[in-house]
Design a protein around this motif. Sequence first.
Motif, short mmCIF file in Angstrom:
data_model
loop_
_atom_site.label_atom_id
_atom_site.label_comp_id
_atom_site.label_asym_id
_atom_site.label_seq_id
_atom_site.Cartn_x
_atom_site.Cartn_y
_atom_site.Cartn_z
N ASN A 192 5.69 -10.68 -0.65
CA ASN A 192 5.55 -12.09 -0.97
C ASN A 192 4.92 -12.27 -2.35
N PRO A 193 5.19 -13.39 -3.02
CA PRO A 193 4.61 -13.61 -4.35
C PRO A 193 3.09 -13.50 -4.39
N HIS A 194 2.40 -13.94 -3.33
CA HIS A 194 0.94 -13.87 -3.38
C HIS A 194 0.43 -12.43 -3.33
N ASP A 195 1.23 -11.50 -2.77
CA ASP A 195 0.81 -10.10 -2.74
C ASP A 195 0.75 -9.50 -4.15
N ASP A 196 1.43 -10.14 -5.09
CA ASP A 196 1.44 -9.65 -6.47
C ASP A 196 0.12 -9.88 -7.19
N MET A 203 0.79 -1.22 0.00
CA MET A 203 0.00 0.00 0.00
C MET A 203 0.83 1.28 0.00
N LEU A 204 2.14 1.18 0.15
CA LEU A 204 2.94 2.37 0.41
C LEU A 204 2.80 3.41 -0.69
N THR A 205 3.03 3.03 -1.95
CA THR A 205 2.97 4.02 -3.02
C THR A 205 1.56 4.58 -3.18
N ASN A 229 10.70 -8.98 -7.23
CA ASN A 229 10.98 -7.53 -7.27
C ASN A 229 12.48 -7.28 -7.23
N LEU A 230 12.85 -6.02 -6.98
CA LEU A 230 14.26 -5.64 -6.96
C LEU A 230 15.04 -6.42 -5.92
N ARG A 231 14.53 -6.52 -4.70
CA ARG A 231 15.27 -7.20 -3.64
C ARG A 231 15.47 -8.67 -3.99
N GLY A 232 14.44 -9.31 -4.53
CA GLY A 232 14.58 -10.71 -4.91
C GLY A 232 15.61 -10.91 -6.01
N VAL A 257 2.33 -0.94 -9.79
CA VAL A 257 3.44 -1.76 -10.26
C VAL A 257 4.77 -1.27 -9.70
N VAL A 258 4.96 0.04 -9.62
CA VAL A 258 6.18 0.59 -9.02
C VAL A 258 6.30 0.13 -7.57
N GLY A 259 5.19 0.14 -6.85
CA GLY A 259 5.20 -0.33 -5.47
C GLY A 259 5.58 -1.79 -5.36
N LEU A 260 5.08 -2.62 -6.26
CA LEU A 260 5.41 -4.04 -6.24
C LEU A 260 6.89 -4.28 -6.52
N LEU A 261 7.42 -3.59 -7.52
CA LEU A 261 8.80 -3.83 -7.93
C LEU A 261 9.82 -3.31 -6.92
N LEU A 262 9.50 -2.25 -6.21
CA LEU A 262 10.49 -1.60 -5.35
C LEU A 262 10.22 -1.76 -3.86
N SER A 263 9.21 -2.55 -3.50
CA SER A 263 8.98 -2.81 -2.08
C SER A 263 10.13 -3.65 -1.51
#
Length: 414
Positions: free
Chosen positions: A332-336, A199-201, A264-267, A322-328
């Motif tokens: 977890n995969p299910h949050d996508d 939810m951050l972005t 995402n980026l961290r993964g 999508v930006v929030g998903l990629l840079l969080s």
Amino acid sequence: AGRRRAWRLAASALIVADLAIGVAYAPLFILLIATGRTRGADFTAFYTGWRIVLEGHGNQLYDAATQAAFQQRILAGETFSSGLNPFNNPPHMVLPYLPLGLLPLDTAFLAWTFIQVGLLAAIGVVLLRGVATDWTRIERVGLVAVLVAFPPLAITFFQGAFALVLLIGVACAWTAMRRGHDAWAGASLGFASIKPQGMLTLGVAAVLWRRPAALVSFAATSLLMAALATLALGPAIWGSYVSFLGTYTSSFDRLSVDPAVMWNLRGTLTLILGAGSAQVINAVSYAGLAAAVIVTAFLWRRGWPRTLGRDVAALRFALTIVVGLLLSPHLNPHDDVIAVLALALGYGALRGSTLGRVLAVGALIAPGAILLVNGIAADAPTNLPIRLPTVLLVALAAILATGLRVRRDRPTIA
């Protein structure tokens, strides 16, 4: 006419394939329940937190030793392979679900499954009535097919996760904003804040929309839930949560945190550099989070567009997701599963264009491709330096950004 007919045949075949994938998830899920493997799902971590509160130890909710003792008792002496799978959700995610904690673990999982089925049906209605209102029949069926076949949805059910709560909250926020119901939009986002990592972005966007009713409602809903949690668990619970969250989000291969599985980026950094570079990976990931905030601020710098129709807002809303998903730093995969909403919004805004057709084909192919390359497990191993779902999310972001640039909008704020 011949090309149009060929496209419809190809689209129909892909839709049938996606529907078949969605149907195939059901017997697999039944098998998991029948063999008791759902006890190893994330739902057990949530259940652990609920039992701690119900038994009067709410002020120790984020104490690892307390959680480990309760979880081991719940699992009759067994533990997760990685040790403790902790309750990691915010304090205001506890109270609404305490009734499930009154049931035995397996019964509670089944009860939550039935609730999720209801949530999924509601999400389908919101998408069809709030996003795909003027789509053709085959387009609407295609949207449903992509939703039910999308692997994160299956993982959500298999894990007993809460990703559908996030998805319906954000989807309702979109439809409310589009219809000018700003207060309802803010309340919906406040409801979705029980999954803050997704939810951050959108929270940043809400601050910048220049819609006072939405912002006030968002803040009021979030503060009300926080106040109730504070009354039930004590003021110190927030300090405990922040302290725990710092440890949890920076963890590698402990507390059931495996960054290598994240889409995402961290993964990706973890797959390339390895867990031995944890400090570097975490530093870059938090820099990515700051970048996500900056990108979101740029997207909504002029507020919510009031005069250019819904397409511009839809593309911005989708890109924000999508930006929030990629840079969080932790997702977890299910949050996508929320990416389905971004897909639907992007396609709806780009229908009839080359970008729209590319998006449609990619969306229909994605479920089968992800299953083939990445598998269905939340912790699926891989030898690749980047996961296919991450590549697809980057491609989606590029299409959405290109769609915005092609339009060269200059919104006017009334």
